[in-house]
Scaffold this motif. Sequence first.
Motif, PDB file in Angstrom:
ATOM      1  N   ASN A 180      -6.533  10.314 -69.924  1.00  0.00           N
ATOM      2  CA  ASN A 180      -7.405  11.485 -69.891  1.00  0.00           C
ATOM      3  C   ASN A 180      -8.860  11.057 -69.740  1.00  0.00           C
ATOM      4  O   ASN A 180      -9.284  10.051 -70.322  1.00  0.00           O
ATOM      5  CB  ASN A 180      -7.267  12.308 -71.170  1.00  0.00           C
ATOM      6  N   PHE A 181      -9.604  11.856 -68.984  1.00  0.00           N
ATOM      7  CA  PHE A 181     -11.036  11.650 -68.780  1.00  0.00           C
ATOM      8  C   PHE A 181     -11.705  12.995 -69.039  1.00  0.00           C
ATOM      9  O   PHE A 181     -11.277  14.006 -68.495  1.00  0.00           O
ATOM     10  CB  PHE A 181     -11.321  11.214 -67.340  1.00  0.00           C
ATOM     11  N   THR A 182     -12.763  13.016 -69.841  1.00  0.00           N
ATOM     12  CA  THR A 182     -13.448  14.263 -70.162  1.00  0.00           C
ATOM     13  C   THR A 182     -14.831  14.266 -69.514  1.00  0.00           C
ATOM     14  O   THR A 182     -15.574  13.282 -69.601  1.00  0.00           O
ATOM     15  CB  THR A 182     -13.560  14.445 -71.682  1.00  0.00           C
ATOM     16  N   PHE A 183     -15.145  15.387 -68.862  1.00  0.00           N
ATOM     17  CA  PHE A 183     -16.401  15.538 -68.129  1.00  0.00           C
ATOM     18  C   PHE A 183     -17.033  16.886 -68.455  1.00  0.00           C
ATOM     19  O   PHE A 183     -16.391  17.764 -69.014  1.00  0.00           O
ATOM     20  CB  PHE A 183     -16.160  15.494 -66.612  1.00  0.00           C
ATOM     21  N   THR A 184     -18.273  17.047 -68.024  1.00  0.00           N
ATOM     22  CA  THR A 184     -18.958  18.331 -68.083  1.00  0.00           C
ATOM     23  C   THR A 184     -19.117  18.822 -66.650  1.00  0.00           C
ATOM     24  O   THR A 184     -19.533  18.054 -65.771  1.00  0.00           O
ATOM     25  CB  THR A 184     -20.338  18.185 -68.752  1.00  0.00           C
TER      26      THR A 184
END
Length: 150
Positions: free
Chosen positions: A107-111
């Motif tokens: 998983n990769f979290t971004f805005t």
Amino acid sequence: MTKSILALIALATSAYAQNAVIASPSAGSTLRKGQSFTVEIARPEFPAPSKDVSVVIGLQTCVLTDGSNSTDCSVLTQTFGFLLYSGDYTPTGHPDAPQGTFEDYQNFTFTVPTNIPTGQAQVKAAHLYLTGAGFIPVLEQFNVTVNVVN
């Protein structure tokens, strides 16, 4: 000659079996400017020798330069738009994945960028891995279409 053809078929089959996907967000999801979202890159477990190397993730608007919203994001196959991530891909086993499905993920979290136009966009990814006894490099690209709102 026959052995060479069989080897090529085996290589093509093994490369095809490795294909990763964007498991999240799903196609048609809504992303809100300025809010965080998670991109899950998943791939099936692969029995042949393989080594994940890297992944690139971007968010490409489908809004055309004249401000109109394109109804066909598929014409944007080579560009990544807002580059969100470029680096290592080290998937781990998914605890809830049934055998034979996309068992490994990261998983990769971004805005969501606030300056991206509203409308359709694509979450895009490129995955580089090495496969086979000689570790042949393979680069695959994949995407999902989402909607960006204020």
